[in-house]
Design an enzyme around this catalytic site. Structure first.
Site, mmCIF file in Angstrom:
data_model
loop_
_atom_site.group_PDB
_atom_site.id
_atom_site.type_symbol
_atom_site.label_atom_id
_atom_site.label_comp_id
_atom_site.label_asym_id
_atom_site.label_seq_id
_atom_site.Cartn_x
_atom_site.Cartn_y
_atom_site.Cartn_z
ATOM 1 N N HIS B 165 0.813 -1.228 0.000
ATOM 2 C CA HIS B 165 0.000 0.000 0.000
ATOM 3 C C HIS B 165 0.839 1.267 0.000
ATOM 4 O O HIS B 165 0.303 2.367 -0.122
ATOM 5 C CB HIS B 165 -0.898 0.043 1.241
ATOM 6 C CG HIS B 165 -1.786 -1.136 1.381
ATOM 7 N ND1 HIS B 165 -1.711 -1.991 2.443
ATOM 8 C CD2 HIS B 165 -2.759 -1.607 0.568
ATOM 9 C CE1 HIS B 165 -2.616 -2.957 2.286
ATOM 10 N NE2 HIS B 165 -3.258 -2.752 1.163
ATOM 11 N N ASP B 254 6.190 3.545 3.196
ATOM 12 C CA ASP B 254 7.060 2.888 4.169
ATOM 13 C C ASP B 254 8.526 3.285 4.010
ATOM 14 O O ASP B 254 9.332 3.051 4.905
ATOM 15 C CB ASP B 254 6.920 1.366 4.019
ATOM 16 C CG ASP B 254 5.502 0.907 4.304
ATOM 17 O OD1 ASP B 254 5.118 0.888 5.478
ATOM 18 O OD2 ASP B 254 4.774 0.606 3.342
#
Lengths: 464, 464
Positions: B165, B254
């Site tokens: 994601h 991330d």
């Protein structure tokens, strides 16, 4: 090609180095009629080596001729060989930088600006050769050989061979095991100061079991009792043997010094791994001792150069050194072929896993046709991944920082030094380093800006 | 191909994930007649998701059919798509390992053994697909996507797409700047969890100046006052903006968490860079909170599954998620083409500087003919050298350690963790980690010995 070769030595004030070369020239039949031009920016040292070389050569009865200059372009005129031994910062500035870093809590750390000054010099020498004596070979002996030769071979068409002494470490292993060096067959490929004993045979048999046996039966006793005879006497240290066990192959020569941070965190740790009294060559005890010895040698040479009655042959000897430079000239110019350990671009990917535009240290045969990299036993993945690739990338970072003038690269390198404790510590130290009067030349690099110039270096890895 | 597809979900007990997939299947015309097989080793969770999915799907009036099994081979029979969401160790073991490491002086560090267990599982799933349903696509969503997909695509012929994601982080930047996301054009290629905003345009113009302006005029105020709405709310943190300034491009998703050690050395430092109250997702405050929330969600689902009167559509919603999985199936099986951000091998070296046998995260068009990596703006050398190459090499080390069973690789990785203070600390911790009852499976890897198996991975870099 005339039989009288012209050899230019850049940084000839490295007096012992220059005199050794003169000695080897005198003792090599094909080359004893050569002309040697000494070049240095230090006139006093230049005068000294000029006088010494002349008298020494006359005493040995060679036909060598000499001149000297502080002008590099002049020195390169008509040169067949250019030997670059120059080192920009010098030992005093290096010590000052280490002192600065130690005030920020680093142990024996120079701040990672070193290569930038050397790149500047190396590249301008290689460019000068391209322009003034394009057929000449450049023999690069000043460090960093790996980084500098890679940069120069990428940026210029100059023919370059980088040389180092590190590979002779295999002889120390042989001596410690009581082996006759003439019967040892060895290979130690890699990057300069990062070479690994991929082959070690004695009388036709794998001799690694002899190393294992020595470690098991004599290692502890040796590490407990041995006192290093010189700062660099670390080939059989506990650290070297630990690296062997960790990586699977024995590290050779300066490779031993380059192990991970955990061998080097402080003097107690260093003595554990590299022994008494120095803790290896890179400590606050070893380095001043090493520099002092160099100074003693220069003083001895200066005295001899000023004493017309001094017997130079008696003082400096008359046996050929183990330096590869003169034999390589003999091979290239007179087809007196030989086997050497040299640093050249990784042509045809001979060292597997490394791009062709990176300079590798490999065995090569040299003759009048040039350099022929030999086949050799490859490095295993464990050493590629843990020791070779990280250093390759570090070199690429140094070159990118130099070419782009991007200071964030310098900060990043400093941040990734294991001794760095915080972001702020690195930022403040970098600022001090860049404003240090003796490293101000770094500022010059900022005129190079476009990162794009570099991107071609990253285009290689298509899988075969 | 029949129009009724069979989808197998491995690790289906990740209940929220599975239910979201069911929802998307229900809401996608071409796929609402599919058959879904849930597979998990946890029977209780398996029963829960099976009951929930069935009731939810019926309530929405789709024709989906379901079954469940604890037998993986059975689940794969006849599958067109295999979704692997499984995670071997789980949050509890992870927390135990972090506790162990903290006793040795590490802050929020798990000991670097993570990938080995996942490799084991991922590779056996990919091998099973090769054998049982070789035409199926494997959609890998369990981490580590980068490492695991690289290993699986090298070792098997299974068709694999890795998903994450993280790239949606560009939406958070747009929102913070007050931009309409529909008018943003973006690209963020790289490696999974290591992607960088190479293109960011708004209404046809470069929007990076808007980021710069926000940092200058609103950054400090935001960093001082913003309280993270979730543990992972760090896209506009001081740390993310610092990484942008250090590397020249904005890190996405991330990637922000993966910056150098200097962002992560302790909780005070982490709060400085990633804000209150969590200090980013990887702290002793954030992680338990995150896990607790997951547990709450599972509890809520369990309650709903046990209450026949619960209105599942009301509880779980009926709008399509932004997960890419179902749209990708729709593209591959029904030629409903679309644009995606996926992880696949670097075919034709589309991400310059990275070998073809490494999995990269890139924009791709997917249709019935398969995956077509799009052209995109390349990463600059600074990011390749400082962020991409180090992680590529680390991944190769993980794979080598896994395949060779060579524990010295594990030691080396631990030594190179910046928090490690000494050789002995790493040796003792590694020993404890390897003997930890919950990671004993690592021992299994020792049956793989021959390093040679790996050497083919290092044969690529000939310069083009």
């Amino acid at each position: 090609m005339t039989t009288q070769l012209k050899v230019a030595i850049i940084g000839a004030g490295s007096a012992q180095f220059s005199l050794t070369m003169v000695k080897d020239l005198c003792l090599t039949q094909n080359l004893r009629g050569s002309h040697v031009t000494f070049m240095d920016i230090d006139e006093e040292r230049l005068g000294m080596i000029f006088r010494l070389a002349k008298r020494y050569s006359e005493q040995l009865g060679s036909n060598l001729t000499f001149d000297k200059t502080t002008n590099r372009a002049e020195a390169l005129q008509g040169a067949d060989y250019v030997i670059n031994t120059a080192y920009v910062l010098g030992h005093v500035v290096e010590a000052n930088l280490r002192d600065l870093c130690s005030r920020y809590g680093y142990y024996h750390f120079g701040g990672a600006l070193g290569p930038y000054h050397q790149f500047w010099l190396m590249l301008s020498v290689a460019h000068d050769i391209e322009r003034i004596c394009p057929k000449a070979w450049l023999i690069q002996v000043g460090n960093p050989v790996f980084h500098g030769c890679t940069l120069m071979t990428r940026e210029t068409s100059t023919k370059i061979i980088g040389l180092c002494h590190g590979h002779y470490g295999y002889l120390e292993i042989a001596a410690r095991l009581g082996l006759d060096p003439a019967k040892v067959v060895w290979e130690a490929p890699g990057l300069n100061h990062n070479i690994w004993l991929t082959k070690f045979e004695y009388e036709g048999k794998d001799a690694y079991p002899l190393i294992d046996e020595w470690i098991t039966t004599q290692g502890e006793e040796y590490w407990r009792t041995h006192r290093a005879r010189s700062t660099h006497d670390a080939q059989m240290s506990r650290g070297a043997c630990n690296e062997y066990k960790l990586y699977g192959l024995f590290p050779i020569g300066d490779t031993v010094r380059r192990g991970g941070w955990w061998y080097h965190s402080d003097i107690v740790t260093k003595k554990h791994w590299f022994g008494e009294p120095f803790g290896g060559p890179d400590t606050h005890i070893a380095r001043p001792y090493f520099v002092k010895n160099l100074e003693k040698t220069v003083a001895k040479m200066l005295a001899a150069s000023q004493d017309p009655k001094a017997d130079l042959v008696e003082t400096f000897g008359a046996t050929q050194s183990r330096e590869q430079i003169v034999p390589i000239m003999d091979a290239l110019s007179f087809n007196n072929a030989g086997q050497f350990q040299i640093n050249v671009p990784n042509k045809n990917g001979k060292l597997q896993g490394i791009p062709e535009n990176v300079v590798v240290e490999v065995p090569a045969r040299i003759d009048a046709d040039g350099v022929h990299i030999q086949d050799f036993t490859q490095l295993p993945p464990r050493i590629l991944l843990n020791h070779i690739y990280p250093e390759w990338i570090e070199m690429e970072r140094d070159i990118l920082a130099f070419k782009s003038g991007d200071k964030s690269m310098l900060l990043w390198q400093l941040l990734n030094e294991h001794q760095t404790k915080s972001y702020d510590q690195a930022v403040v130290l970098l600022d001090e380093l860049l404003n240090h009067p003796e490293v101000r030349e770094v500022e010059e690099f900022e005129k190079f800006k476009p990162e794009e110039l570099i991107s071609e270096y990253f285009k290689y890895p298509k899988k075969i």
